[in-house]
Structure formats: structure tokens, C-alpha cells
Write an enzyme that holds these catalytic residues in place. Structure first.
Site, PDB file in Angstrom:
ATOM      1  CG  HIS A  62     -18.293  64.265 -44.169  1.00  0.00           C
ATOM      2  ND1 HIS A  62     -19.338  64.685 -44.956  1.00  0.00           N
ATOM      3  CD2 HIS A  62     -18.153  65.204 -43.196  1.00  0.00           C
ATOM      4  CE1 HIS A  62     -19.807  65.838 -44.505  1.00  0.00           C
ATOM      5  NE2 HIS A  62     -19.113  66.170 -43.431  1.00  0.00           N
ATOM      6  CE  LYS A 154     -24.823  68.507 -43.964  1.00  0.00           C
ATOM      7  NZ  LYS A 154     -23.399  68.160 -44.174  1.00  0.00           N
ATOM      8  CG  ASP A 277     -17.876  67.977 -39.896  1.00  0.00           C
ATOM      9  OD1 ASP A 277     -18.378  67.283 -40.810  1.00  0.00           O
ATOM     10  OD2 ASP A 277     -17.582  69.175 -40.049  1.00  0.00           O
TER      11      ASP A 277
END
Length: 380
Positions: A62, A154, A277
Site C-alpha cells: 500500500h 484487484k 501487504d
């Protein structure tokens, strides 16, 4: 600019032994036992005693931050270049999470371009958890065709925050990703967030078994969230799919132990990847299990878990580093990434024989020297 990296203990990630590497601009142009003929015209870096591997790829991170489940103050910040260099990451794929509103898709694109300007390689997925995929143009297919950085889309399944998409809805998105990939000269993947609901990966098997959709375009992540989910993911990998094990969050056991378990059960290491992640928003708990705030998911765990896989798991350096080099490059369809070969991007990591990171090169530029980061982002 020509650079000559001498005396490497080279893993491409296949072990080649003692080699010299010649870099011109951002590409590897020669690999040989001895390239001394170029010493007088090149910037020379002596890698004597150092293990050299490809630069590391994080295919789920992210870069613009995430979180927000506890209000605006729980949203995590953007990633800085130096955080990525510190753990050897030279290629990232940014993406949105639950939030497709505050975390704007155009801001994600801008951050990817910013990281590229800083010196590393940055790609992205359109879409987010929801079925109503957020895009920069008017469709997934157009994003795939016209925006070079976008590698796929996604979506989330088996999660209470998802839109509970059906197989038919997913196969239509897969069609957009695949056809857009054809025209845009990309592989095209649907990157699928997996939650912890009992439905697990059932709908993905429906796509493969009933709709006969090519499995290589389906990229499930967070497969190590629960033991039951991972058992199912292993079956997906045995069908030829590539499964992504999260190292920074969402795991029932240490990620390297999941790899060992999969290997014991007949899954090829070529069908597994690690991603962090990183920078996702995680709940912070006190000693009694009460939620007391939020924290950022770490972004350095990919390398840490690979080192554990080698040192504690007994997996060779050549095989273990596939999880964060060749395998994600193949999953993403990045033909010039993930290996140290002539014609590939000059993304390199140097380690001591004890696998401590000392030097990082991204697209031919040295970013870390002897453990010190020497290139940082504009506002660091």
C-alpha cells in the site's frame, strides 16, 4: 553511465558462482567470469565476498497508505523511498484496499510515478475490494491498454468487506483484464484479496473448473490467513496457479513455515510468492487482547521470511529467493524483472555471506552503500 560490479557470488537466482556484471544505463549488458577489459571506462564496484541476487519485488504493498477502519486518524501514511531500499525492494505493485473513496486511484498512480522518478520501478492495480472497480479511464480494459503502470485489477472475495461477487461477475472482470492485456502487451491478472469467510477460494475453483478460465490470470493473495484456507490454496497451486503468501499481516503461522508445509505436500516453490501487504492498517492490541489503536503492517518481512526459510528451513538460496524475484515477476508478467540476465533491468541486492543486506542497485543506480541509504525521496 557504465558500471562494473566485480567478484560477485552470483545468484540469478540460480547459482552461477564468481562472476562480474556490466551495467550500461539501467540494463545488464554482460555477465562473465572476468570483465576487467571495461575497468578503465566504468565506475567499478568491488563485491568481493558478497552474495548478489536480483532486486526484490513486492507485488502487494500500500504505497499510498491504507487503513481507516477506526476513522480518519487510523489511515496509514504514504511509503517513503528509503523504507523500500532498506529492505532491498526495487520493484513494487501498489494497490487500494477496502477504501476506494479516500484512497483515490489517481493518487495511487501519482505515487507510483513519483517512486519511479525517485529511482525504483513501480506498478499498480486498478480496482479495490468492491465489485464497482475504480479505474483511471472508463474501464478496466482501457486502463490495461492505455496506462503502462497498470498490470491488472484487484477485487476481494470471502470477506465481509467485499461485494460477494459471483463467478460470472468475476469472469467478466477476468475477460477485461485478459483482453486489455492482449492489446496492451501485458499478461493481465485479477489480483484477488481473500478474507476469512468459510467460502474461502471456492469461487476461484469455479472459474477454473466450470468456466475453464486460464488459471495463470487469477492471482489469489493472503492465502496463509488460516490453515484451512492454505490447504485449499495448495490445491490451487497444484492446478498450476501461483499463490501469494502475505508476510506482513494476515497469517496463521510464520510465512516461511507455510512454504515448508506446502513443499512437504508436493507444491512446487515455483507456484508460490511472498508479498508484504505493507503499510496496511492493523489493529494494535494490549497484553490482554484489547484493541488499543492501529499500526502499520511492516514492509521488510519478505526478506526476513526468505532468510528464515534458508537458515531455519534448509531451503537453498537459489530456491528461496524465487519467492521474491522470479516468481512474482512471472506472476505479474514482468519480462525484464526478477533475474540477473543480459537485457534485464539492473536491479541488484548485495549481501554478506550471513545474508545481511549491504548494497542495493535499482535500474543501475546505487541506492544503498555498505548498509547506508544514499538515495532518498524528495521530502525525506
Amino acid at each position: 553511465m557504465i558500471k562494473l560490479i566485480q567478484n560477485t557470488e552470483l545468484y540469478t537466482p540460480k547459482y552461477l558462482g564468481k562472476k562480474d556484471i556490466l551495467i550500461a544505463g539501467n540494463k545488464i549488458v554482460a555477465i562473465a567470469d572476468n570483465l576487467d577489459v571495461y575497468k578503465n571506462e566504468a565506475e567499478v564496484f568491488n563485491a568481493e565476498g558478497k552474495i548478489v541476487t536480483p532486486g526484490l519485488i513486492d507485488q502487494h504493498i500500500h504505497i499510498t497508505g491504507a487503513g481507516g477502519k477506526d476513522g480518519f486518524s487510523s489511515m496509514t501514511p504514504e511509503i517513503n523511498l528509503s523504507e523500500l531500499i532498506a529492505c532491498g525492494t526495487t520493484t513494487v505493485v501498489g494497490l487500494l484496499g477496502t477504501d476506494g473513496t479516500i484512497r483515490n486511484i489517481k493518487v495511487l498512480y501519482a505515487k507510483a510515478k513519483s517512486l519511479e522518478s525517485d529511482g525504483i520501478s513501480a506498478y499498480m492495480f486498478c480496482g479495490y475490494y468492491g465489485l464497482d472497480s475504480v479505474t483511471i479511464t472508463d474501464s478496466i480494459q482501457s486502463d490495461m491498454i492505455f496506462i503502462d503502470n497498470i498490470l491488472g485489477c484487484k477485487i476481494a472475495i470471502s470477506d465481509i468487506r467485499s461485494s460477494y461477487p459471483t463467478a460470472l461477475e468475476l469472469v467478466r472482470k477476468l475477460r477485461d483484464v485478459r483482453v486489455g492485456g492482449f492489446i496492451g502487451n501485458k499478461k493481465g491478472i485479477l489480483h484477488v484479496h481473500l478474507g476469512n469467510l468459510d467460502t474461502k477460494m471456492d469461487v476461484l475453483f469455479e472459474l477454473v473448473n466450470e468456466y475453464k478460465f486460464p488459471i495463470e490470470h487469477i492471482s489469489p493473495t493472503h492465502v496463509g490467513r488460516t490453515k484451512e484456507l492454505f490447504d485449499q490454496a495448495m490445491e490451487f497451486a497444484k492446478l498450476g496457479g501461483i499463490i501469494d503468501i502475505t508476510t506482513g499481516a494476515s497469517k496463521y503461522t510464520d510465512p516461511y513455515k507455510s512454504v515448508l508445509y506446502a513443499l512437504e505436500n508436493g507444491v512446487s516453490i515455483d507456484n508460490m510468492t511472498f508479498s508484504t501487504d505493507g503499510n496496511a492498517g492493523l489493529t494494535k492490541f494490549d497484553d490482554t487482547g484489547n484493541a488499543i489503536g492501529v499500526r502499520k503492517a511492516p514492509i521488510h518481512k519478505n526478506l526476513e521470511e526468505v532468510v528464515l526459510l534458508i537458515k531455519d528451513g534448509g531451503v537453498s538460496i537459489s530456491e528461496a529467493f524465487k519467492l521474491i524475484t522470479t516468481n512474482p515477476a512471472r506472476n505479474l508478467g514482468l519480462k525484464h524483472k526478477g533475474k540477473i540476465e543480459v537485457g534485464y533491468d539492473a536491479d541488484l541486492c548485495c549481501f554478506t555471506e550471513n545474508l545481511k543486506l549491504t548494497d542495493v542497485f535499482a535500474k543501475g543506480q546505487q541506492m544503498m552503500h555498505n548498509g547506508t541509504i544514499i538515495v532518498k525521496g524528495n521530502f525525506e
